[in-house]
Design an enzyme around this catalytic site. Structure first.
Site, PDB file in Angstrom:
ATOM      1  N   CYS A   9       0.770  -1.122   0.016  1.00  8.45           N
ATOM      2  CA  CYS A   9      -0.031  -0.067  -0.095  1.00  8.45           C
ATOM      3  C   CYS A   9       0.886   1.264  -0.021  1.00  8.45           C
ATOM      4  O   CYS A   9       1.430   1.507  -1.028  1.00  8.45           O
ATOM      5  CB  CYS A   9      -0.889  -0.085   1.168  1.00  8.45           C
ATOM      6  N   ARG A  11     -13.074   5.770  -1.722  1.00  4.89           N
ATOM      7  CA  ARG A  11     -11.858   5.063  -1.276  1.00  4.89           C
ATOM      8  C   ARG A  11     -12.354   3.540  -1.289  1.00  4.89           C
ATOM      9  O   ARG A  11     -13.388   3.184  -1.407  1.00  4.89           O
ATOM     10  CB  ARG A  11     -12.000   5.243   0.459  1.00  4.89           C
ATOM     11  N   HIS A  66      -3.807  -5.888   2.480  1.00 10.51           N
ATOM     12  CA  HIS A  66      -3.340  -6.018   3.912  1.00 10.51           C
ATOM     13  C   HIS A  66      -4.225  -7.352   4.377  1.00 10.51           C
ATOM     14  O   HIS A  66      -4.595  -8.109   3.604  1.00 10.51           O
ATOM     15  CB  HIS A  66      -4.021  -4.856   4.520  1.00 10.51           C
TER      16      HIS A  66
HETATM   17  N1  GLN Z   1      -2.476   6.775   2.192  1.00 10.45           N
HETATM   18  C1  GLN Z   1      -2.494   5.848   1.024  1.00 10.45           C
HETATM   19  C2  GLN Z   1      -3.745   5.789   0.347  1.00 10.45           C
HETATM   20  O1  GLN Z   1      -4.831   6.084   0.934  1.00 10.45           O
HETATM   21  C3  GLN Z   1      -2.152   4.671   1.561  1.00 10.45           C
HETATM   22  C4  GLN Z   1      -3.070   3.856   2.861  1.00 10.45           C
HETATM   23  C5  GLN Z   1      -2.371   2.567   3.279  1.00 10.45           C
HETATM   24  O2  GLN Z   1      -1.156   2.268   3.303  1.00 10.45           O
HETATM   25  N2  GLN Z   1      -3.303   1.901   3.834  1.00 10.45           N
HETATM   26  O3  GLN Z   1      -3.874   5.294  -0.597  1.00 10.45           O
END
Ligand code: GLN
Length: 228
Positions: A95, A130, A194
């Site tokens: 990520c 998101r 994840h």
């Molecule tokens: N901040 C980054 C995004 O929202 C990565 C998020 C994360 O590593 N979970 O894309």
């Protein structure tokens, strides 16, 4: 006593969202089960490290705030990480860590975080959607399930020839359009997965094998020549 397998965990204290540190714990468990000793070093703000000392590098996810801090410090290691990746040594970046291997990450406040520019890809934050939820991805090692939570949309640069880690069966992956998840370049894997990703035994075993191969190459190369 034999030399331990050495893992560098980049910014463990700052880059560890949604259980990513579990990836390192799983690898430690699998390697120790195989009879290896394992040493994990947290390489964080201001720390130095040499790529020759490590058999595996892990870089977890982080939110925009942490990514901004880490990205500034990270530039000191650009050449080290580039040489490590280009030499085909194994790395897993999740990520936020994956995003920082690319050229840039456009953040939620319209700013731009400069990445390492090792892999020809870039990431653009989109506030309105998101990408969050469970995922299922087809990889060369079989299917894997994971969890994603990111607003950054990652795109390979035009003519980059990069290969994804896998094909999205459920969820989003790199972005909502491509149906591709992550990247697989030499022995470096970037992923939005994840959960942690290495709860998938097939993927964990593949990475474990990469680490053992690299460890054997490093320790054989460092062996002192015997006096006859
Ligand atoms: N901040 C980054 C995004 O929202 C990565 C998020 C994360 O590593 N979970 O894309």
């Amino acid at each position: 006593m034999s030399e331990p397998i050495k893992i560098a965990y980049l910014y463990e204290d700052l880059m560890n969202t949604y259980g990513d540190s579990g990836d390192v714990k799983i690898l430690r468990y699998l390697l120790e089960n195989d009879g290896y000793q394992v040493q994990v070093d947290n390489v964080s703000l201001g720390d130095n490290f040499s790529d020759d000392d490590y058999d595996f590098i892990f870089f977890g996810g982080g939110q925009d705030f942490e990514q901004t801090i880490v990205a500034q410090d990270l530039q000191r290691h650009q050449a080290t990480l580039r040489d490590y990746i280009e030499a085909g040594k194994p790395m897993l970046a999740i990520c936020g860590g994956y995003q920082l291997l690319g050229d840039y990450y456009m953040t939620s406040d319209g700013g731009t975080i400069k990445g390492l520019s090792i892999l020809p890809l870039h990431t653009i934050f989109k506030a309105d959607s998101r990408m969050i939820g469970d995922t299922k991805v087809k990889t060369p090692w079989g299917e894997m399930t994971a969890f994603e939570n990111h607003s950054g949309r990652t795109y390979f640069d035009d003519n980059s020839n990069l290969q994804p880690l896998g094909e999205v069966i459920e969820g989003y992956g790199n972005n909502p359009e491509d149906k591709q998840e992550g990247v697989h370049y030499k022995n470096t894997i970037g992923s939005y997965s994840h959960g942690p990703i290495l709860r998938n035994e097939n993927v964990a075993k593949a990475i474990k094998e990469m680490i053992i191969t690299n460890y054997q190459a490093r320790t054989t190369a460092n062996k002192p020549i015997e006096n006859k």
